[in-house]
Write an enzyme that holds these catalytic residues in place. Structure first.
Site, PDB file in Angstrom:
ATOM      1  N   SER A 137     -16.202  -9.584  52.324  1.00 10.48           N
ATOM      2  CA  SER A 137     -15.585  -8.533  51.208  1.00 10.48           C
ATOM      3  C   SER A 137     -15.385  -8.643  50.185  1.00 10.48           C
ATOM      4  O   SER A 137     -15.595  -9.630  49.293  1.00 10.48           O
ATOM      5  CB  SER A 137     -14.186  -8.092  52.021  1.00 10.48           C
ATOM      6  OG  SER A 137     -13.433  -7.652  51.380  1.00 10.48           O
ATOM      7  N   TYR A 150      -7.053 -12.107  56.515  1.00 18.60           N
ATOM      8  CA  TYR A 150      -8.508 -11.685  55.855  1.00 18.60           C
ATOM      9  C   TYR A 150      -8.962 -12.151  55.145  1.00 18.60           C
ATOM     10  O   TYR A 150     -10.405 -12.138  55.408  1.00 18.60           O
ATOM     11  CB  TYR A 150      -7.619  -9.887  55.586  1.00 18.60           C
ATOM     12  CG  TYR A 150      -9.298  -9.047  55.751  1.00 18.60           C
ATOM     13  CD1 TYR A 150      -9.759  -8.457  56.943  1.00 18.60           C
ATOM     14  CD2 TYR A 150      -9.084  -8.695  54.064  1.00 18.60           C
ATOM     15  CE1 TYR A 150     -11.038  -7.966  56.533  1.00 18.60           C
ATOM     16  CE2 TYR A 150     -11.161  -7.961  54.677  1.00 18.60           C
ATOM     17  CZ  TYR A 150     -12.043  -7.684  55.204  1.00 18.60           C
ATOM     18  OH  TYR A 150     -12.430  -7.071  55.443  1.00 18.60           O
ATOM     19  N   LYS A 154     -12.751 -14.232  54.764  1.00 20.80           N
ATOM     20  CA  LYS A 154     -14.207 -13.372  54.109  1.00 20.80           C
ATOM     21  C   LYS A 154     -14.269 -14.603  53.356  1.00 20.80           C
ATOM     22  O   LYS A 154     -15.470 -14.326  53.030  1.00 20.80           O
ATOM     23  CB  LYS A 154     -14.168 -12.054  53.329  1.00 20.80           C
ATOM     24  CG  LYS A 154     -13.440 -10.676  54.639  1.00 20.80           C
ATOM     25  CD  LYS A 154     -14.738 -11.509  55.644  1.00 20.80           C
ATOM     26  CE  LYS A 154     -13.986  -9.642  55.976  1.00 20.80           C
ATOM     27  NZ  LYS A 154     -15.645  -9.064  56.961  1.00 20.80           N
TER      28      LYS A 154
HETATM   29  P1  NDP Z   1     -13.792  -0.392  61.596  1.00 23.35           P
HETATM   30  O1  NDP Z   1     -12.312  -1.295  62.094  1.00 23.35           O
HETATM   31  O2  NDP Z   1     -13.833   0.983  61.672  1.00 23.35           O
HETATM   32  O3  NDP Z   1     -13.894  -0.760  63.405  1.00 23.35           O
HETATM   33  C1  NDP Z   1     -14.690  -2.758  63.526  1.00 23.35           C
HETATM   34  C2  NDP Z   1     -15.715  -2.821  64.305  1.00 23.35           C
HETATM   35  O4  NDP Z   1     -15.557  -3.715  64.994  1.00 23.35           O
HETATM   36  C3  NDP Z   1     -15.417  -1.492  65.909  1.00 23.35           C
HETATM   37  O5  NDP Z   1     -16.288  -1.093  66.414  1.00 23.35           O
HETATM   38  C4  NDP Z   1     -15.030  -3.181  66.131  1.00 23.35           C
HETATM   39  O6  NDP Z   1     -14.653  -2.313  67.653  1.00 23.35           O
HETATM   40  C5  NDP Z   1     -15.580  -3.867  66.626  1.00 23.35           C
HETATM   41  N1  NDP Z   1     -14.525  -4.759  66.997  1.00 23.35           N
HETATM   42  C6  NDP Z   1     -13.372  -5.664  66.365  1.00 23.35           C
HETATM   43  N2  NDP Z   1     -12.813  -6.148  67.038  1.00 23.35           N
HETATM   44  C7  NDP Z   1     -14.077  -6.456  67.818  1.00 23.35           C
HETATM   45  C8  NDP Z   1     -13.631  -7.461  68.931  1.00 23.35           C
HETATM   46  N3  NDP Z   1     -13.029  -8.567  69.137  1.00 23.35           N
HETATM   47  N4  NDP Z   1     -14.928  -7.411  69.984  1.00 23.35           N
HETATM   48  C9  NDP Z   1     -15.762  -6.559  69.133  1.00 23.35           C
HETATM   49  N5  NDP Z   1     -16.067  -5.829  68.670  1.00 23.35           N
HETATM   50  C10 NDP Z   1     -14.876  -5.682  67.783  1.00 23.35           C
HETATM   51  O7  NDP Z   1     -13.961  -1.382  60.439  1.00 23.35           O
HETATM   52  P2  NDP Z   1     -15.023  -0.414  59.298  1.00 23.35           P
HETATM   53  O8  NDP Z   1     -16.543  -0.427  59.684  1.00 23.35           O
HETATM   54  O9  NDP Z   1     -14.294  -0.851  58.701  1.00 23.35           O
HETATM   55  O10 NDP Z   1     -15.560  -2.606  58.889  1.00 23.35           O
HETATM   56  C11 NDP Z   1     -17.013  -3.482  59.139  1.00 23.35           C
HETATM   57  C12 NDP Z   1     -16.955  -4.685  58.305  1.00 23.35           C
HETATM   58  O11 NDP Z   1     -16.811  -4.185  57.752  1.00 23.35           O
HETATM   59  C13 NDP Z   1     -15.922  -5.666  58.651  1.00 23.35           C
HETATM   60  O12 NDP Z   1     -16.125  -7.030  58.878  1.00 23.35           O
HETATM   61  C14 NDP Z   1     -15.140  -5.838  57.473  1.00 23.35           C
HETATM   62  O13 NDP Z   1     -13.935  -6.435  57.229  1.00 23.35           O
HETATM   63  C15 NDP Z   1     -16.141  -4.821  56.559  1.00 23.35           C
HETATM   64  N6  NDP Z   1     -14.742  -4.079  54.945  1.00 23.35           N
HETATM   65  C16 NDP Z   1     -14.306  -3.728  55.836  1.00 23.35           C
HETATM   66  C17 NDP Z   1     -13.854  -2.287  54.363  1.00 23.35           C
HETATM   67  C18 NDP Z   1     -13.544  -1.175  54.712  1.00 23.35           C
HETATM   68  O14 NDP Z   1     -12.026  -1.174  53.827  1.00 23.35           O
HETATM   69  N7  NDP Z   1     -13.081  -0.824  55.611  1.00 23.35           N
HETATM   70  C19 NDP Z   1     -14.000  -3.283  52.955  1.00 23.35           C
HETATM   71  C20 NDP Z   1     -14.808  -4.375  52.936  1.00 23.35           C
HETATM   72  C21 NDP Z   1     -15.081  -4.976  54.005  1.00 23.35           C
HETATM   73  P3  NDP Z   1     -13.618  -0.899  68.645  1.00 23.35           P
HETATM   74  O15 NDP Z   1     -14.910  -0.005  68.805  1.00 23.35           O
HETATM   75  O16 NDP Z   1     -13.868  -1.776  69.816  1.00 23.35           O
HETATM   76  O17 NDP Z   1     -12.817  -0.695  68.170  1.00 23.35           O
END
Ligand code: NDP
Length: 245
Positions: A137, A150, A154
């Site tokens: 991030s 957070y 990262k």
């Molecule tokens: P979302 O919250 O939309 O999706 C996260 C996914 O991770 C979901 O499928 C969730 O599962 C899964 N997950 C979370 N915890 C667990 C766990 N304990 N075990 C298995 N799976 C898990 O996040 P984003 O798509 O927004 O983020 C994706 C990546 O991008 C992350 O690394 C985030 O930090 C990074 N990021 C996001 C930004 C943003 O603004 N969105 C900005 C910068 C970086 P489930 O389907 O069960 O909920």
């Protein structure tokens, strides 16, 4: 540029929704032999798997070290790993609770090492090399309000990327990170839909827009592909210039 993942077996974590969901589908489109989509909520994975017979759902909680390790071990050879799963709990500095630190570090940091150990050990054993992309991030490298925990996770991911690249390079395993700005997913919307937060952020980004999911997916595909054969240990901002300016 034609990017293909023919004959490649790919594992994407956090593929149940958001960025990971589209990353998994993009690998199928680019010809991957099989895409393992790992996440926690079965219903989300079922929806994704229904879209493509090449996507194999892996339903496990990454917060459980042993269960996650066993699940990943059972998948067989993996050539490309995308460590995308993460959670965000945004509190101001004085409001941070110890349980929150443990929860966020457990998923965002510990599970990245856990899954990568299993996948990379297989790559080393088979002598095939491979590519690992960690989703980091902009918060790894810039101070953002309410991002103390957070952001620290990262920053750890960026460090893990460099250390893994150093230790795994001799096995032809490349490890890179992608560092997006705000992306309009469930996670992004939760914090940034408040205009008091999003407006000043948009003003600071030279392109004055947030990243589309597709912007992140394209960076991931490039870094995971053989077109990036000499790109290793980088933390690539997908941030419209935010971190540099
Ligand atoms: P979302 O919250 O939309 O999706 C996260 C996914 O991770 C979901 O499928 C969730 O599962 C899964 N997950 C979370 N915890 C667990 C766990 N304990 N075990 C298995 N799976 C898990 O996040 P984003 O798509 O927004 O983020 C994706 C990546 O991008 C992350 O690394 C985030 O930090 C990074 N990021 C996001 C930004 C943003 O603004 N969105 C900005 C910068 C970086 P489930 O389907 O069960 O909920």
């Amino acid at each position: 540029m034609n990017i293909t993942f023919e004959n490649k077996r790919v594992l994407v974590t956090g593929a149940g929704k958001g960025i990971g969901y589209d990353i998994a589908k993009a690998f199928v489109k680019c010809g991957a032999e099989k895409v393992f989509a790992l996440s926690k909520t079965k219903a989300n994975l079922d929806k994704l798997a229904a879209e493509s017979p090449l996507i194999v759902p892996v339903c496990v909680d990454l917060g459980d070290w042993n269960a996650a390790r066993k699940a990943v071990e059972s998948l067989g050879p993996i050539d490309v790993l995308i460590n995308n799963a993460a959670v965000a709990e945004c509190d101001s500095f004085f409001d941070v609770k110890p349980e929150s630190i443990d929860r966020v570090f457990n998923i965002n940091v510990k599970s990245v090492i856990n899954v990568s150990q299993v996948v990379a050990a297989g790559m080393v054993q088979r002598k095939t090399g491979g590519a690992i992309v960690n989703i980091s991030s902009q918060a790894a490298q810039a101070a953002l309000a309410d991002h103390v925990v957070y952001g620290a996770t990262k920053a750890a991911v960026d460090s893990i990327t460099r250390c893994m690249a150093l230790e795994l390079g001799e096995h032809n395993i490349r490890v890179n990170s992608v560092n997006p700005t705000v992306v309009w997913t469930e996670m992004g919307a939760k914090h940034w839909s408040d205009e008091k937060r999003s407006k000043p952020m948009l003003e600071k980004i030279p392109l004055h827009k947030f990243a589309a999911i597709e912007d992140v997916v394209h960076a991931v595909l490039f870094l995971a592909s053989n077109k990036a054969a000499m790109v290793n240990a980088v933390t690539l901002p997908v941030d419209g210039g935010f971190l540099a300016c």
